[in-house]
Design an enzyme around this catalytic site. Structure first.
Site, PDB file in Angstrom:
ATOM      1  N   CYS A 186      37.701  44.720  36.559  1.00  0.00           N
ATOM      2  CA  CYS A 186      36.792  43.565  36.685  1.00  0.00           C
ATOM      3  C   CYS A 186      35.598  43.843  37.598  1.00  0.00           C
ATOM      4  O   CYS A 186      34.610  43.125  37.560  1.00  0.00           O
ATOM      5  CB  CYS A 186      37.550  42.342  37.175  1.00  0.00           C
ATOM      6  SG  CYS A 186      38.810  41.818  36.018  1.00  0.00           S
ATOM      7  N   HIS A 238      32.187  37.306  39.724  1.00  0.00           N
ATOM      8  CA  HIS A 238      33.133  37.603  38.645  1.00  0.00           C
ATOM      9  C   HIS A 238      33.885  36.313  38.337  1.00  0.00           C
ATOM     10  O   HIS A 238      34.338  35.612  39.242  1.00  0.00           O
ATOM     11  CB  HIS A 238      34.104  38.700  39.092  1.00  0.00           C
ATOM     12  CG  HIS A 238      35.231  38.903  38.137  1.00  0.00           C
ATOM     13  ND1 HIS A 238      35.032  39.034  36.780  1.00  0.00           N
ATOM     14  CD2 HIS A 238      36.578  38.994  38.330  1.00  0.00           C
ATOM     15  CE1 HIS A 238      36.200  39.194  36.187  1.00  0.00           C
ATOM     16  NE2 HIS A 238      37.158  39.168  37.107  1.00  0.00           N
ATOM     17  N   ASN A 253      38.402  34.936  31.887  1.00  0.00           N
ATOM     18  CA  ASN A 253      38.113  36.174  32.608  1.00  0.00           C
ATOM     19  C   ASN A 253      37.829  37.272  31.580  1.00  0.00           C
ATOM     20  O   ASN A 253      38.731  37.728  30.886  1.00  0.00           O
ATOM     21  CB  ASN A 253      39.323  36.536  33.483  1.00  0.00           C
ATOM     22  CG  ASN A 253      39.101  37.789  34.314  1.00  0.00           C
ATOM     23  OD1 ASN A 253      38.175  38.560  34.065  1.00  0.00           O
ATOM     24  ND2 ASN A 253      39.962  37.997  35.283  1.00  0.00           N
TER      25      ASN A 253
END
Ligand code: ACO
Length: 324
Positions: A114, A251, A281
């Site tokens: 990520c 993020h 996500n």
């Protein structure tokens, strides 16, 4: 003379299929209400059967090139942040290079889960500042739906597929925070946290691509403190304070992590670009997706100071300060 990596264009692509939280209620002991309140996610996009990471990335790249008013052959370098490549090799970058019809330059991938887009931006910045490349496509593209364990309610409801891209161009600056472009970078990793977030398969271990495993609660606690501290370090390096920030582009893992980090930084939520409700996500794609959506919404404008921050498997985490 200071060379800066300046944003010339941004774009994104989301697969057609939108999956609302309610769809998981048929197969899992979960609810729309649990997913919304624990994560802030309302829906996510999943790639169609046969739709690959390089295809998502190529769509986003075309959108970013269009926004920049450039052609594929104006680009010297493609860097793709992904943990879900089409194949073990070649890189997704070279596949997108072919797809765009690029006849020169070089392309490769980076893998920092990520945090991948922050790592890719840092790398693109270094290549531009060192004179290796003048115009760079930085792409985050993922198909995390391919590594979900659909029986694990604690992970499979959280992730989505998508891609976002930026075009960066070398421009002269003055060396101050008044310059447009990337002003500072802070990168960190600590392999001792391996078991907090990993995929339980791979080429040299099981021979298959495996499924994502996450200790969500432990990771949550690491995320807020590490994200706030890397953002603060990057701000120090850029010579700015929280008062100078126009937008944080975090993020997009969990709205509670985003809110907790904003609070630690002393920033109100109206300075944070939030897309987690619509995308879930999307790992390395989440920051460029949020930048593209933030610009389209009229939030991010030329001249704005933006801080991008991310944490992911590794653990790997980092932040970038840039003036749009
Ligand atoms: N529906 C209903 N109940 C659920 C679900 C679900 N989908 N998932 C878990 N639960 C249950 C658990 O089993 C647990 O039940 P128990 O108390 O009976 O054991 C309860 O809900 C609470 O579970 P927690 O894990 O403590 O819930 P938490 O509030 O921590 O939220 C979440 C979980 C959303 C995963 C959160 O911890 C989180 O966002 N963690 C961080 C994720 C992250 O930051 N990832 C970033 C990196 S991702 C990358 O790099 C690829």
């Amino acid at each position: 003379m200071t060379v800066r990596a300046v944003i010339k264009g941004v774009g994104h692509y989301l697969p057609e299929r939108v999956v609302p939280n309610s769809e998981f209620e048929a197969t899992l002991d979960t609810s729309d209400e649990w997913i919304r309140t624990r994560s802030g996610i309302e829906r996510r996009h999943f790639a169609a059967e046969g739709e690959t990471t390089s295809q998502l990335g190529a769509h986003a790249a075309r959108a970013a090139l269009k926004d920049a008013g450039l052609e594929a052959d104006d680009i010297d370098m493609i860097i793709v942040a992904t943990s879900t490549p089409d194949l073990t090799f070649p890189s997704v970058g070279t596949m997108i290079q072919k797809e765009l019809g690029m006849t020169k330059g070089f392309a490769f991938d980076v893998q920092a889960v990520c945090a991948g887009f922050v790592y890719a931006l840092s790398n693109a910045n270094a290549q531009i500042v060192s004179g290796q490349a003048k115009r760079v496509l930085v792409i985050g593209a993922e198909t995390f739906s391919r590594i979900m364990d659909w029986t694990d309610r604690s992970t499979c409801v959280l992730f989505g597929d998508g891609a976002g891209a930026l075009v960066l161009e070398a421009q002269e600056g003055t060396g101050t925070s008044d310059d447009r472009g990337i002003l500072s970078v802070d990168l960190n990793s600590d392999g001792n946290y391996r078991d907090m977030l990993y995929v339980d398969g791979g080429v040299s271990s099981t021979g298959d691509s495996g499924k994502l495993r996450m200790q969500g609660n432990a990771l949550f606690r690491q995320a807020v403190s590490k994200l706030a501290s890397t953002a603060e370090t990057a701000m120090d390096k850029a010579g700015i304070t929280a008062a100078d920030i126009d937008w944080v582009v975090p993020h997009q893992a969990n709205i509670r992590i985003i809110e907790g980090t904003a609070k630690k930084l002393g920033l109100p939520m109206d300075k944070i670009v939030v897309t987690v409700q619509d995308h879930g996500n999307t790992s390395a794609a989440s920051i460029p997706l949020a930048m593209s959506v933030g610009k389209a919404r009229g939030q991010i404008k030329q001249g704005d100071i933006c801080v991008a921050e991310a944490i992911g498997g590794g653990l790997a985490w980092g932040a970038v300060v840039l003036r749009w």
